[in-house]
Design a protein around this motif. Structure first.
Motif, mmCIF file in Angstrom:
data_model
loop_
_atom_site.group_PDB
_atom_site.id
_atom_site.type_symbol
_atom_site.label_atom_id
_atom_site.label_comp_id
_atom_site.label_asym_id
_atom_site.label_seq_id
_atom_site.Cartn_x
_atom_site.Cartn_y
_atom_site.Cartn_z
ATOM 1 N N SER A 65 1.757 10.322 -0.603
ATOM 2 C CA SER A 65 2.257 10.559 0.754
ATOM 3 C C SER A 65 3.019 11.873 0.872
ATOM 4 O O SER A 65 2.991 12.540 1.919
ATOM 5 N N SER A 66 3.717 12.256 -0.201
ATOM 6 C CA SER A 66 4.515 13.483 -0.166
ATOM 7 C C SER A 66 3.773 14.689 -0.721
ATOM 8 O O SER A 66 4.368 15.754 -0.914
ATOM 9 N N ASN A 67 2.463 14.505 -0.979
ATOM 10 C CA ASN A 67 1.629 15.580 -1.521
ATOM 11 C C ASN A 67 2.159 16.151 -2.831
ATOM 12 O O ASN A 67 2.025 17.346 -3.118
ATOM 13 N N CYS B 44 -2.091 -2.368 -5.759
ATOM 14 C CA CYS B 44 -2.226 -1.631 -4.502
ATOM 15 C C CYS B 44 -2.825 -2.501 -3.398
ATOM 16 O O CYS B 44 -2.518 -2.322 -2.209
ATOM 17 N N SER B 45 -3.664 -3.435 -3.770
ATOM 18 C CA SER B 45 -4.339 -4.296 -2.792
ATOM 19 C C SER B 45 -3.382 -5.250 -2.091
ATOM 20 O O SER B 45 -3.741 -5.877 -1.094
ATOM 21 N N THR B 46 -2.163 -5.395 -2.607
ATOM 22 C CA THR B 46 -1.169 -6.255 -1.959
ATOM 23 C C THR B 46 -0.552 -5.604 -0.739
ATOM 24 O O THR B 46 0.270 -6.203 -0.057
ATOM 25 N N LYS C 245 -2.296 2.707 0.400
ATOM 26 C CA LYS C 245 -3.457 2.888 1.273
ATOM 27 C C LYS C 245 -4.692 3.035 0.404
ATOM 28 O O LYS C 245 -4.713 3.816 -0.547
ATOM 29 N N ILE C 246 -5.734 2.271 0.700
ATOM 30 C CA ILE C 246 -6.979 2.299 -0.069
ATOM 31 C C ILE C 246 -8.097 2.789 0.818
ATOM 32 O O ILE C 246 -8.229 2.365 1.976
ATOM 33 N N VAL C 247 -8.925 3.686 0.318
ATOM 34 C CA VAL C 247 -10.063 4.203 1.068
ATOM 35 C C VAL C 247 -11.352 3.751 0.389
ATOM 36 O O VAL C 247 -11.384 3.478 -0.806
#
Length: 456
Positions: free
Chosen positions: A366-368, A446-448, A452-454
């Motif tokens: 998120s913060s790059n 991450c799935s919880t 963010k998942i793409v």
């Protein structure tokens, strides 16, 4: 009359022993084969027949070993130049009391693949079950990519075998495949290990409304992994593997001897949990958690090198040895007595791998923040969902493609749960990468909702 299924964990290999009135047959035995002798003895039977449904690619078959112990005859299909056993052809029948086993030639996965049709003579000649090897699975069908340049031909042969020979046996016939879910021999197998041909006709995606041309198109477009050890399995299973005998526990080594042997070229295989390895490990050691040995040891171990084991406890030695023996790794020199504690108290060097939480990974994205997120899952898994900006590199390809890894550091390994990621981290450490991390929990965490998942 009895029929027993024996499952080899990790490989998801399914073998069978069936018998009646003092005689028994084994279909696709594993290398550590004394389990079949035990079962036969419990039923007052002698093993007289051994059938190989095909030349296996993912494990060492135990036919020759079992034959030496029982004097049972070994039978293969025609089409490959086996140097042991006999050939059985279409229509051959074998009797074990009221059991009738009949050979069907079902090529496609391999050219010599056979299926064995089971009937109970006490109730007529209609088929009761069929042992399909790798031709037909529960929820999927066998791979057809083992013969380069012949993919279309093999896919066509498999279609003919399934639709013209196996399925016409009848909807009532029980299906006994050679692998279950988790095997590298298929990608869509069901979690259950019981089915009938009728149920598969209604539910198996590769059988429902499938004409021959479409079947061939789908099979030739499949992308499967091909571990390097498969070629060794093919060699062993064509010519007969070395005798295994009883699996004896290796000798314990103190830390000094273990270090000395490693300096002479012995590979250190650490079979402890991913978390334990990340906490502290010997520099240069390879991490493969115990339950992952069957699937991943063949990618990274050499048949030409001695192996020294690190285990969490002595009772983990026997399963580690069996897992390795089933894929042909017999050069186990010893194990580190008292584990890493013995190493640490002598002041010997050790390393650790930083653990990264999924929330921190998401914060970096998120913060790059500059870092490399290396996703080592299969292409199919990656396409189904991954984190933004992740670099994909399948674990099995890591040693030959590591120069393609992004330059940003730290380097965070990522997979399904953190288990494969620790294997990747240990490999990268051995290759000289310093700032290596492991995202424990990985995509499952991450799935919880943490990340963010793409989807590709």
């Amino acid at each position: 009359m009895f029929l027993k299924k024996i499952k080899s964990q990790g490989l998801s290999h399914l073998s069978y022993i069936i018998g009646h009135k003092g005689r028994a047959a084994v279909i696709d035995p594993r290398r550590d084969c004394r389990v079949y002798l035990k079962i036969a003895g419990e039923h007052g039977c002698r093993i007289t027949h051994i059938f190989e449904t095909h030349r296996n690619e993912d494990y060492v078959v135990g036919s020759k070993e079992l034959s030496m112990l029982t004097r049972a005859e070994i039978y293969h299909g025609a089409g490959l130049p086996f140097t042991y056993g006999r050939t059985t052809r279409e229509g051959d029948e074998f009797e074990l009391g009221d059991i009738r086993l009949k050979t069907l030639e079902t090529p496609g996965h391999t050219p010599e693949s056979i299926s064995m049709v089971l009937s109970d003579a006490g109730f007529g000649n209609d088929p009761v079950g069929v042992f399909t090897g790798d031709a037909l699975f529960i929820g999927d069908v066998g791979r057809t990519d083992f013969f380069p340049g012949q993919e279309e031909k093999m896919a066509g042969l498999l279609y003919n075998s399934i639709f013209q020979k196996i399925l016409p046996l009848g909807d009532q016939v029980i299906l006994y495949p050679a692998h279950g879910a988790g095997s590298v021999c298929g990608s869509g197998m069901a979690q259950r290990e019981f089915s009938t041909l009728g149920f598969e006709k209604r539910t198996n995606p590769m059988l429902k409304g499938m004409d021959r041309d479409e079947f061939i198109r789908i099979k030739t477009r499949e992308k499967h992994t091909l571990p390097p050890y498969f070629s060794k399995m093919e060699e062993f299973n064509l010519n007969g593997p070395p005798a295994l005998g009883c699996i004896n526990l290796p000798q314990p080594m103190d830390a000094d001897e273990f270090e000395d042997r490693a300096s002479q070229g012995m590979l250190i295989l650490d079979t402890r949990s991913a978390q334990a390895f990340a906490g502290v490990h010997i520099p240069g050691s390879l991490s493969i958690p115990l339950d992952m040995i069957p699937l991943y040891a063949g990618w990274f171990l050499s048949y030409k090198k001695d192996i020294g084991l690190i285990v969490s406890s002595r009772n983990r030695l026997d399963p580690a040895l069996r897992y390795l023996a089933r894929i042909g790794f017999d050069r186990i020199t010893g194990y580190l007595d008292q584990g890493l504690h013995a190493w640490e108290v002598l002041g010997k060097p050790f390393q650790s791998i930083r653990a990264v939480h999924a929330k921190e990974v998401q914060k970096r994205i998120s913060s790059n923040e500059k870092f490399t997120l290396l996703d080592v899952r299969t292409q199919k898994e990656f396409d189904q969902g991954h984190l933004p900006g992740a670099q994909h590199m399948f674990l099995g390809d890591l040693e030959k493609r590591f120069r393609e890894i992004g330059a940003e550091r730290p380097l965070t390994c990522f997979c399904g749960s953190g288990q494969r990621a620790v294997i990747a981290a240990s490999i990268l450490k051995r290759l000289g990468f310093d700032q290596v991390e492991n995202c424990f929990g990985s995509i499952r965490a991450c799935s919880t909702g943490i990340c963010k998942i793409v989807v590709t």
